[in-house]
Design a protein around this motif. Structure first.
Motif, PDB file in Angstrom:
ATOM      1  N   VAL A 424       0.828  -1.206   0.000  1.00 54.21           N
ATOM      2  CA  VAL A 424       0.000   0.000   0.000  1.00 54.21           C
ATOM      3  C   VAL A 424       0.863   1.257   0.000  1.00 54.21           C
ATOM      4  CG1 VAL A 424      -1.709   1.303   1.305  1.00 54.21           C
ATOM      5  CG2 VAL A 424      -1.960  -1.168   1.057  1.00 54.21           C
ATOM      6  N   SER A 425       1.931   1.271   0.801  1.00 53.33           N
ATOM      7  CA  SER A 425       2.824   2.435   0.831  1.00 53.33           C
ATOM      8  C   SER A 425       3.405   2.714  -0.548  1.00 53.33           C
ATOM      9  CB  SER A 425       3.959   2.206   1.838  1.00 53.33           C
ATOM     10  OG  SER A 425       3.462   2.054   3.134  1.00 53.33           O
ATOM     11  N   ARG A 426       3.803   1.637  -1.205  1.00 51.47           N
ATOM     12  CA  ARG A 426       4.393   1.765  -2.536  1.00 51.47           C
ATOM     13  C   ARG A 426       3.395   2.389  -3.508  1.00 51.47           C
ATOM     14  NH1 ARG A 426       5.722  -3.407  -2.811  1.00 51.47           N
ATOM     15  NH2 ARG A 426       7.512  -3.110  -1.450  1.00 51.47           N
ATOM     16  N   GLU A 427       2.176   1.902  -3.459  1.00 49.40           N
ATOM     17  CA  GLU A 427       1.165   2.402  -4.388  1.00 49.40           C
ATOM     18  C   GLU A 427       0.780   3.836  -4.072  1.00 49.40           C
ATOM     19  OE1 GLU A 427      -3.337   1.201  -5.753  1.00 49.40           O
ATOM     20  OE2 GLU A 427      -1.866  -0.385  -5.452  1.00 49.40           O
ATOM     21  N   LEU A 428       0.772   4.177  -2.786  1.00 41.21           N
ATOM     22  CA  LEU A 428       0.427   5.542  -2.388  1.00 41.21           C
ATOM     23  C   LEU A 428       1.580   6.523  -2.592  1.00 41.21           C
ATOM     24  CD1 LEU A 428      -1.456   4.811   0.968  1.00 41.21           C
ATOM     25  CD2 LEU A 428      -2.479   5.474  -1.212  1.00 41.21           C
ATOM     26  N   GLY A 429       2.794   5.983  -2.802  1.00 44.11           N
ATOM     27  CA  GLY A 429       3.962   6.847  -2.928  1.00 44.11           C
ATOM     28  C   GLY A 429       4.422   7.388  -1.593  1.00 44.11           C
ATOM     29  N   VAL A 430       4.115   6.657  -0.513  1.00 45.07           N
ATOM     30  CA  VAL A 430       4.496   7.070   0.849  1.00 45.07           C
ATOM     31  C   VAL A 430       5.700   6.240   1.282  1.00 45.07           C
ATOM     32  CG1 VAL A 430       3.762   7.154   3.262  1.00 45.07           C
ATOM     33  CG2 VAL A 430       2.125   7.684   1.439  1.00 45.07           C
ATOM     34  N   PRO A 431       6.814   6.870   1.670  1.00 41.77           N
ATOM     35  CA  PRO A 431       7.972   6.079   2.123  1.00 41.77           C
ATOM     36  C   PRO A 431       7.639   5.305   3.389  1.00 41.77           C
ATOM     37  CG  PRO A 431       8.301   8.408   2.607  1.00 41.77           C
ATOM     38  CD  PRO A 431       7.069   8.320   1.762  1.00 41.77           C
ATOM     39  N   ALA A 432       8.174   4.089   3.490  1.00 41.11           N
ATOM     40  CA  ALA A 432       7.904   3.262   4.668  1.00 41.11           C
ATOM     41  C   ALA A 432       9.157   2.491   5.053  1.00 41.11           C
ATOM     42  CB  ALA A 432       6.754   2.291   4.389  1.00 41.11           C
ATOM     43  N   VAL A 433       9.326   2.289   6.343  1.00 45.04           N
ATOM     44  CA  VAL A 433      10.370   1.418   6.872  1.00 45.04           C
ATOM     45  C   VAL A 433       9.636   0.294   7.596  1.00 45.04           C
ATOM     46  CG1 VAL A 433      12.356   1.223   8.400  1.00 45.04           C
ATOM     47  CG2 VAL A 433      11.993   3.331   7.108  1.00 45.04           C
ATOM     48  N   VAL A 434       9.691  -0.919   7.033  1.00 45.69           N
ATOM     49  CA  VAL A 434       8.917  -2.032   7.582  1.00 45.69           C
ATOM     50  C   VAL A 434       9.848  -3.063   8.210  1.00 45.69           C
ATOM     51  CG1 VAL A 434       7.077  -1.694   5.895  1.00 45.69           C
ATOM     52  CG2 VAL A 434       8.895  -3.316   5.389  1.00 45.69           C
ATOM     53  N   GLY A 435       9.290  -3.823   9.148  1.00 46.33           N
ATOM     54  CA  GLY A 435      10.067  -4.894   9.771  1.00 46.33           C
ATOM     55  C   GLY A 435      11.172  -4.394  10.681  1.00 46.33           C
ATOM     56  N   THR A 436      10.949  -3.287  11.374  1.00 45.15           N
ATOM     57  CA  THR A 436      12.003  -2.760  12.263  1.00 45.15           C
ATOM     58  C   THR A 436      12.221  -3.668  13.472  1.00 45.15           C
ATOM     59  OG1 THR A 436      10.431  -1.443  13.550  1.00 45.15           O
ATOM     60  CG2 THR A 436      11.444  -0.379  11.632  1.00 45.15           C
ATOM     61  N   GLY A 437      11.182  -4.380  13.871  1.00 42.59           N
ATOM     62  CA  GLY A 437      11.287  -5.248  15.034  1.00 42.59           C
ATOM     63  C   GLY A 437      11.026  -4.538  16.346  1.00 42.59           C
ATOM     64  N   ASN A 438      11.353  -3.234  16.412  1.00 39.78           N
ATOM     65  CA  ASN A 438      11.235  -2.528  17.697  1.00 39.78           C
ATOM     66  C   ASN A 438      10.705  -1.109  17.573  1.00 39.78           C
ATOM     67  OD1 ASN A 438      13.392  -1.288  16.468  1.00 39.78           O
ATOM     68  ND2 ASN A 438      14.779  -1.456  18.214  1.00 39.78           N
ATOM     69  N   GLY A 439      10.123  -0.753  16.426  1.00 38.87           N
ATOM     70  CA  GLY A 439       9.692   0.625  16.216  1.00 38.87           C
ATOM     71  C   GLY A 439       8.730   1.133  17.278  1.00 38.87           C
ATOM     72  N   THR A 440       7.713   0.308  17.608  1.00 34.66           N
ATOM     73  CA  THR A 440       6.735   0.759  18.607  1.00 34.66           C
ATOM     74  C   THR A 440       7.320   0.789  20.013  1.00 34.66           C
ATOM     75  OG1 THR A 440       5.907  -1.509  18.844  1.00 34.66           O
ATOM     76  CG2 THR A 440       4.780  -0.092  17.262  1.00 34.66           C
ATOM     77  N   TYR A 441       8.477   0.180  20.187  1.00 36.75           N
ATOM     78  CA  TYR A 441       9.127   0.148  21.508  1.00 36.75           C
ATOM     79  C   TYR A 441      10.042   1.353  21.717  1.00 36.75           C
ATOM     80  CZ  TYR A 441      11.906  -1.620  25.442  1.00 36.75           C
ATOM     81  OH  TYR A 441      12.539  -1.765  26.656  1.00 36.75           O
ATOM     82  N   VAL A 442      10.776   1.739  20.663  1.00 35.83           N
ATOM     83  CA  VAL A 442      11.788   2.803  20.831  1.00 35.83           C
ATOM     84  C   VAL A 442      11.305   4.170  20.357  1.00 35.83           C
ATOM     85  CG1 VAL A 442      13.668   1.151  20.597  1.00 35.83           C
ATOM     86  CG2 VAL A 442      12.854   2.330  18.562  1.00 35.83           C
ATOM     87  N   LEU A 443      10.177   4.229  19.658  1.00 30.79           N
ATOM     88  CA  LEU A 443       9.664   5.507  19.162  1.00 30.79           C
ATOM     89  C   LEU A 443       8.421   5.896  19.943  1.00 30.79           C
ATOM     90  CD1 LEU A 443       9.958   4.736  15.318  1.00 30.79           C
ATOM     91  CD2 LEU A 443      11.639   5.895  16.764  1.00 30.79           C
ATOM     92  N   HIS A 444       8.117   7.200  19.979  1.00 37.06           N
ATOM     93  CA  HIS A 444       6.937   7.635  20.713  1.00 37.06           C
ATOM     94  C   HIS A 444       6.271   8.809  20.009  1.00 37.06           C
ATOM     95  CE1 HIS A 444       9.045  11.203  22.315  1.00 37.06           C
ATOM     96  NE2 HIS A 444      10.090  10.406  22.498  1.00 37.06           N
ATOM     97  N   SER A 445       4.999   8.967  20.217  1.00 36.74           N
ATOM     98  CA  SER A 445       4.240  10.056  19.598  1.00 36.74           C
ATOM     99  C   SER A 445       4.813  11.410  19.992  1.00 36.74           C
ATOM    100  CB  SER A 445       2.771   9.979  20.027  1.00 36.74           C
ATOM    101  OG  SER A 445       2.134   8.864  19.468  1.00 36.74           O
TER     102      SER A 445
END
Length: 808
Positions: A424-445
């Motif tokens: 979906v990101s590819r089709e929308l033309g939105v850059p994405a980093v997938v499969g980080t393993g820990n994104g929701t753990y080390v990043l915050h709103s």
């Protein structure tokens, strides 16, 4: 009463022109069974309900006008999408099957079971919309799929749920955005014999590189169990890349990349109440590859056959039966992103000052953005997403599409390049980093970050807001030139980014980058692992080499595949690979390296380049380098690889290096092997004719040649003003060696920074008669334009103006 043929069609009776009758997915399955079975492609058999069956269900339950009214209320803003979708789905789920339709489905299922010799055969029930899988629109994941369905009652329930899924929120939204009339799109149901991939593996395959659009590779993602985990992005799968032009030679194994995924879970068969369930994978499964080389090549060859038949890049799903070990193609649809792109232009992104790396994963797209994070862990909280922010979540499914298209970028914990988030990101033309393993753990709103997918197949999330520069490169108006313009490339992960550039090959591929980033371990620490004293280094090596029978094989495998990606980007044009040119202090920084490296006061002029290759200190390490090049050329088939020896001080040293290479299976001239040498020491210029007796070509390293000609340390801040590659003495060196080399008939190029930093310097090189200039990708167009002007102004071109130098 409608006839059975109007309501149900077996796959064998369908062709790709039947989209209006059975939708894109089912018509494609029929096409492959009818047209490609003779070419060895296996597709599980089955049947499809028709669009007539769909409308018969709609009208028998008197819901056509109700659907239209509900859609109109939503379009006029009188209702929300969620309540509209839910109301329409209830109309289907509460509907009754017309007797003739139910009978036709049950009879077709009975016949399918009988042909398999299995009562109540287990089947996959998939939705196939009549506006689906078109070249300019991918409806992937918009409707539902139900796996391991067994028995007539369960089948009819699954079919009813398929009909309802035509009006999921994401499907309604997608059709609206694409301009499809909701009331003329029908849904066909595909009922297909299940492949026992719950005991084997499955995944997704593209006949094109999904990020760059490079059309010479097949990309395969693989995981254990049923394929939904890959499509949904619930696992980080294995990833394989295969080079298509070399697949026809059955003696070769052109598998460019094999990346082992974590594959922490798999979907398997469940019971009657729950047809499928998700379970953890074993440690052995996580440590191994889903497919062996033979299976990878078979799937890749099938991808090429399917692409050729359809005449466009394809997106396919495959499955491996764990009982019979057979491979099957279970879906095929046109790729919808790069096949619609403009080959004449492309945009590049450059990230300026970067902050600390917060996390990294697989990059989707080639863009970079800065912005503020918005962490959404559960689909229930989608309404909390802040438009224009960077979405962080564990994984996405089609329910997330409405906010994905409002995101500046997307970061997920799980998923590969063929996961829902990636597609979906590819089709929308939105850059994405997938499969980080820990994104929701080390990043915050609320955190400001920069998401970069502009540095190859690894995507980075940097702390803070970086300056991002964009540039649109126009490739029109760049005719071929007599002086070849090639690229300096180091990072295999970024090689495909530049495939659209009309380059004449790679003039410098640096081994050091591959070793540092892909291997990380000192080669002697692998050869003599038993002697390695550093316990932390031992643990790191053990972890990196999991899955390898012996530790030196890890080095050979990683190095050969790294260079394969570079060679593939330009094949059959030449790729000049420079053997290792680390300094001792740089080698010591590799894992386990300190134990094997001497300490030097001046590593720049010390134990580096050619002197290492025949030394007892490193000869075994160089042997691994040679083995990797030999595998690259002889097993993978990349005979466009040219070997280059750096920092070769004397003719006698050249003889020793060539002798050691031959001992390791790399003999100059055999199987077309060419060996070049760097010209970066005054002795190389002074004795150019003698060096050219030993080598096929010279590549001028203007950085070191300037340093040693002027006696200036190129890294010295105090002497920065004196370091000038355009100095008169340096130019004399360059023009002299070019003239000498042209007399001997050898090839000569320049791979230093001067033309990249100063494109006008290219004019001087053309005037001298150089064969090729190798520059950084971002300066290619400017240098090429200078070469075009210089050649047009060069009075002496005359009769040889049309002769293009040949490297291979």
């Amino acid at each position: 009463m409608a006839s059975t043929g109007d309501l149900v069609r077996t796959f064998e009776t369908l062709l790709r022109g039947d989209v209006a009758i059975v939708g894109g997915k089912n018509s494609s399955l029929g096409e492959m069974i009818s047209a490609l079975a003779a070419k060895g492609i296996d597709v599980p058999t089955g049947f499809a309900t028709t669009s007539a069956a769909y409308w018969r269900f709609v009208d028998a339950n008197n819901i056509r006008q109700k659907i239209s009214d509900l859609i109109s209320e939503w379009q006029s803003g009188k209702s929300q999408l969620a309540e509209t979708g839910q109301a329409i789905r209830k109309l289907f789920l509460r509907g009754d099957w017309p007797e003739d339709t139910a009978t036709a489905i049950k009879n077709a299922y009975c016949q399918l079971s009988a042909s398999a010799g299995i009562e109540n055969l287990s089947v996959a029930v998939r939705s196939s919309a009549t506006a689906e899988d078109l070249p300019d629109a991918s409806f992937a994941g918009q409707q539902e799929t139900f796996l391991n369905i067994s028995g007539e009652a369960a089948l009819l329930t699954a079919c009813r749920r398929c009909y309802a899924s035509l009006f999921t929120d994401r499907a309604i939204s997608y059709r609206q955005n694409k301009g499809f009339d909701h009331m003329i799109v029908a849904l066909s149901i595909g009922v297909q014999r299940m492949v026992r991939s719950d005991r084997g593996g499955s995944g997704v395959m593209f006949s094109i590189d999904t990020e760059s659009g490079f059309d010479k590779v097949v990309l395969i993602n693989a995981a254990y169990g049923l394929g939904e985990t890959v499509v949904q992005g619930a696992v980080n799968p294995d990833e394989y890349q295969i080079y298509k032009p070399l697949l026809n030679d059955l003696k070769l194994v052109p598998v460019i990349e094999k990346k082992r995924g974590e594959k922490q879970i798999k979907m398997v068969y469940g019971g009657e109440d729950m047809p499928t369930r998700t379970v953890p994978t074993s440690k052995a499964e996580r440590a191994s590859y889903v497919l062996n080389d033979e299976e990878i090549l078979q799937l890749a060859r099938w991808a090429c056959i399917i692409e050729q038949h359809y005449g466009c890049p394809m997106d396919m799903e495959w499955a491996k039966d764990g009982i019979t070990d057979e491979l099957f193609i279970v879906q095929a649809r046109p790729e919808t992103v790069h096949s619609c792109g403009d080959a004449a232009t492309f945009k590049t992104y450059n990230v300026g000052k970067r902050g600390t790396i917060l996390t990294k994963g697989l990059s989707v797209g080639e863009a970079a953005v800065s912005g503020r994070l918005c962490l959404i862990e559960n689909a229930r909280d989608i309404s909390k997403f802040v438009d224009g922010s960077i979405l962080v979540t564990e994984t996405t499914d089609p329910d997330w599409v409405p906010i994905m298209k409002r995101a500046a970028a997307i970061i997920t914990d799980h998923g590969g390049r063929t996961s829902h988030a990636a597609i979906v990101s590819r089709e929308l033309g939105v850059p994405a980093v997938v499969g980080t393993g820990n994104g929701t753990y080390v990043l915050h709103s609320g955190e400001d970050v920069t998401v970069s997918c502009a540095e190859g197949d690894v995507g980075f999330v940097y702390d803070g807001i970086s300056e991002i520069k964009t540039k649109t490169v126009d490739l029109t108006g760049l005719p071929p030139t007599r002086t070849h313009v090639m690229l300096n490339l180091a990072n295999p992960a970024a090689a495909y980014r530049w495939w659209k550039l009309p380059v004449d090959g790679i003039g410098l591929a640096r081994m050091e980058f591959v070793v540092t980033n892909a291997i990380q371990v000192h080669p002697m620490a692998l050869v003599h692992f038993d002697l390695l004293k550093d316990q932390r280094a031992r643990k790191a090596v053990e972890k990196l080499t999991i899955g390898y029978d012996n530790k030196p094989e890890y080095f050979v495998d990683k190095l050969s595949r790294g260079f394969a990606a570079l060679c593939a980007a330009v094949y059959p044009k030449p790729a000049v690979i420079r053997m290792s040119d680390f300094k001792t202090n740089e080698y010591a920084n590799l894992i386990g390296g300190e134990q094997f490296e001497p300490k030097e006061e001046n590593p720049m002029l010390g134990f580096r380049g050619a002197s290492r290759y025949y030394s007892p200190r490193y000869k075994e390490g160089f042997a691994l380098e040679c083995q990797a090049i030999r595998r690259l050329r002889d097993k993978m088939g990349f005979t466009n690889a040219i070997v280059m020896i750096p920092f070769c001080r004397t003719v006698g040293e050249a003889e020793k290096v060539l002798e050691v290479m031959a001992e390791n299976g790399l003999t100059r001239g055999e199987n077309g092997l060419k060996v070049y040498v760097m010209c970066e020491i005054p002795s190389n210029v002074i004795l150019a004719d003698r060096f050219m007796e030993k080598f096929d070509g010279f590549s001028i390293g203007s950085n070191d040649l300037t340093q040693l000609t002027l006696g200036v340390d190129r890294d010295s801040g105090e002497l920065a003003d004196l370091f000038d590659e355009q100095d008169e003495a340096v130019r004399w060196m360059i023009s002299t060696v070019i003239a000498q080399t042209r007399k001997t008939g050898n090839k000569i190029g320049l791979c230093g920074q001067a033309p990249s930093n100063h494109p006008q310097f290219a004019r001087f090189l053309v005037e001298c008669g150089i064969n090729y200039i190798s520059v950084s990708p971002d300066s290619f167009v400017a240098v090429k334009q200078h070469v075009i002007v210089a050649e047009s102004n060069k009075a002496r071109l005359g009769s040889d103006a049309s002769a293009t130098p040949s490297f291979l």
